[in-house]
Design a protein around this motif. Structure first.
Motif, mmCIF file in Angstrom:
data_model
loop_
_atom_site.group_PDB
_atom_site.id
_atom_site.type_symbol
_atom_site.label_atom_id
_atom_site.label_comp_id
_atom_site.label_asym_id
_atom_site.label_seq_id
_atom_site.Cartn_x
_atom_site.Cartn_y
_atom_site.Cartn_z
ATOM 1 N N VAL A 137 -1.245 0.680 -7.617
ATOM 2 C CA VAL A 137 -0.725 0.761 -6.500
ATOM 3 C C VAL A 137 0.459 1.711 -7.118
ATOM 4 O O VAL A 137 1.800 2.384 -5.910
ATOM 5 N N ARG A 138 0.274 2.308 -8.231
ATOM 6 C CA ARG A 138 1.618 2.510 -8.489
ATOM 7 C C ARG A 138 1.269 4.739 -8.700
ATOM 8 O O ARG A 138 0.037 4.958 -7.910
ATOM 9 N N PRO A 139 2.234 4.878 -8.193
ATOM 10 C CA PRO A 139 2.247 6.861 -8.398
ATOM 11 C C PRO A 139 0.902 7.344 -9.668
ATOM 12 O O PRO A 139 1.091 6.180 -10.349
ATOM 13 N N ASP A 151 6.005 -3.548 -5.687
ATOM 14 C CA ASP A 151 5.184 -3.096 -4.873
ATOM 15 C C ASP A 151 3.726 -3.644 -4.459
ATOM 16 O O ASP A 151 2.887 -3.405 -3.738
ATOM 17 N N SER A 152 3.629 -3.909 -5.887
ATOM 18 C CA SER A 152 2.063 -4.745 -5.335
ATOM 19 C C SER A 152 1.579 -6.167 -4.115
ATOM 20 O O SER A 152 1.024 -5.883 -3.582
ATOM 21 N N ASP A 172 -1.915 -10.116 -5.717
ATOM 22 C CA ASP A 172 -0.928 -9.106 -6.565
ATOM 23 C C ASP A 172 -0.974 -9.691 -7.331
ATOM 24 O O ASP A 172 -0.686 -11.154 -8.025
ATOM 25 N N VAL A 173 -0.656 -9.113 -8.498
ATOM 26 C CA VAL A 173 -0.584 -10.059 -10.148
ATOM 27 C C VAL A 173 1.369 -9.839 -10.281
ATOM 28 O O VAL A 173 2.387 -8.848 -10.769
ATOM 29 N N PHE A 199 -3.732 -6.442 -6.201
ATOM 30 C CA PHE A 199 -3.405 -5.866 -6.175
ATOM 31 C C PHE A 199 -2.721 -5.554 -7.869
ATOM 32 O O PHE A 199 -2.380 -6.682 -8.029
ATOM 33 N N VAL A 200 -1.641 -4.473 -8.342
ATOM 34 C CA VAL A 200 -1.271 -4.595 -9.673
ATOM 35 C C VAL A 200 -0.420 -3.025 -9.087
ATOM 36 O O VAL A 200 -0.715 -1.703 -8.954
ATOM 37 N N CYS A 201 1.110 -3.465 -10.034
ATOM 38 C CA CYS A 201 2.242 -2.367 -9.917
ATOM 39 C C CYS A 201 2.622 -2.463 -11.334
ATOM 40 O O CYS A 201 2.357 -3.677 -11.933
#
Ligand SMILES: Nc1ncnc2c1ncn2[C@@H]1O[C@H](COP(=O)(O)OP(=O)(O)OP(=O)(O)O)[C@@H](O)[C@H]1O
Length: 398
Positions: free
Chosen positions: A313-315, A360-361, A379-380, A353-355
């Motif tokens: 979910v990063r930019p 954010d995840s 998420d991680v 989900f990972v960030c």
């Protein structure tokens, strides 16, 4: 005139400050008798500790649960390359001993928590908030109010910083008086997320040391103000005079204490979404563990489960720097705006989900669950940084 005496060599060591008007032997004896707790041995805590130790404060408590990392050295100036991997509290204590071996230093390598804050801070005269997250700020403020101690608080991000002394002087306000509600989590990024120029933390941390020395020696006039520093503005400093404590403040107001018992208060929940990444550092944040997975567990899932989707979910610009094989990129802002159009709800699939850091995840998990997602959605913990640390040291850290 004071009747006390210092050890002979201290007249030489501290002579330059003792000859100042208003300081004298009296001031030095006050410093020697004083005890100060510094919570956070990072960007603010390091310079603050350095000057407090050099000035001859008798006892310094250092509370920090984290370990020294390479990315800290750009601003956390008591730590060294050789001490990467060791607890920051221990590293800072070692550095202080080299500056002034007569200071009593108490390194505490556990985090400050609602369950230990009163006990850990009670032995000290003054508390310094050198941390970087909202839950700890409220915890420190409530604790300072309850213990009746001044709280010298610093904050720094990007090119900007703030300094304020809470719970001090005639009716001085506490942190809750100024900020009854926490900043919206999405506006409160960490230094790792939004960046920080190291020297800015140096400026604010030094000011925290200065204000602390003024309080101890009686040089502080006791008026409450909020100092705002902005390195890119001219002039860079602004000071705002603060009102007295708010009568309706739930922590320090005259209408009596309405905040609950500190040890039973969930400060993380109070501050909302963007949780500090304490889980990966051994601190369990209540209510989250069932929706989280460690980096090592994630590797196992990726190797063993064909029905897995991994969403980063990063930019896009950060995804372009590095990403895990087979991960797909759905930036958090797009996901939150319309979760199910980007991530179709499918209970047969395990969704992870990972960030970058594991904040954010968590919001992504919440967004998909709120939109009706069921089954395994996790998420991680610690994000890609934890992946690099615990699974693949060749994965880039930035
Ligand atoms: N509740 C807490 N108890 C003890 N220490 C804390 C607590 N909350 C934050 N800290 C410490 O405060 C310090 C804040 O410093 P700073 O933001 O410069 O460092 P950092 O967290 O290492 O930075 P980065 O965000 O780049 O990883 C950190 O060392 C952090 O471990």
């Amino acid at each position: 005139m004071s009747t006390g005496r210092l050890p002979l060599e201290d007249y030489q060591r501290y002579g330059r400050q003792m000859i100042l008007d208003g300081f004298g032997l009296e001031g030095q004896l006050k410093l020697q008798k004083a005890s100060v707790a510094v919570v956070g041995a990072g960007g603010l805590g390091c310079p603050a500790l350095q000057y407090l130790a050099a000035a001859g404060v008798g006892k310094l408590g250092i509370i920090d649960h984290d370990v020294v990392e390479l990315s800290n050295l750009q601003r956390q100036i008591l730590h060294t390359q050789e001490r990467i991997g060791i607890p920051k509290a221990v590293s800072a204590a070692e550095a202080i001993k080299q500056i002034n071996s007569r200071v009593e230093v108490v390194p505490i390598t556990s985090a400050l928590l609602p369950t230990n804050a009163l006990d850990l801070l009670e032995p000290y005269d003054i508390i310094l908030d050198c941390t970087d997250n909202a839950p700890t700020r409220y915890l420190l403020s409530d604790t300072a109010v309850q213990l009746g101690k001044p709280l010298v608080s610093g904050a720094a991000q990007k090119y900007d910083g703030q300094l304020c002394i809470y719970n001090y002087g005639e009716n001085g306000p506490c942190y809750r008086c100024l900020f009854p509600k926490p900043t919206a989590p999405e506006l409160a990024g960490s230094c790792a997320e939004v960046g920080i120029l190291g020297v800015v933390t140096g400026i604010i941390g030094n000011l925290q040391a200065l204000e602390t020395i003024k309080i101890i020696t009686g040089l502080h006039e006791g008026k409450a103000s909020l100092l705002i520093f902005s390195a890119l503005s001219t002039p860079p400093f602004r000071s705002i005079k603060l009102r007295s404590k708010r009568p309706t403040c739930p922590a320090c107001g005259v209408e009596g204490q309405k905040v609950g018992r500190i040890s039973e208060t969930d400060y993380v929940a109070f501050c909302g979404g963007d949780r500090p990444d304490w889980v990966s550092k051994g601190m369990v944040v209540e209510g989250r563990t069932e929706y989280r997975i460690t980096a090592k567990e994630m590797r196992h899932v990726l190797q063993s489960s064909p029905t897995t989707r991994l969403i980063d979910v990063r930019p896009p610009v950060e995804y372009g720097i590095c990403h895990l094989p087979n991960s797909i990129n759905v930036p958090l802002n797009e996901l939150v705006a319309d979760p199910t159009s980007f991530v179709k709800i499918d209970e047969e699939l395990e969704t992870y989900f990972v960030c970058r850091l594991g904040n954010d995840s968590q919001l992504a998990v919440d967004a998909l669950r709120s939109a009706g997602g069921k089954g395994i959605i996790k998420d991680v913990v610690g994000g890609l940084r934890a992946w690099s640390k615990d699974v693949d040291p060749d994965f880039p850290v930035y």
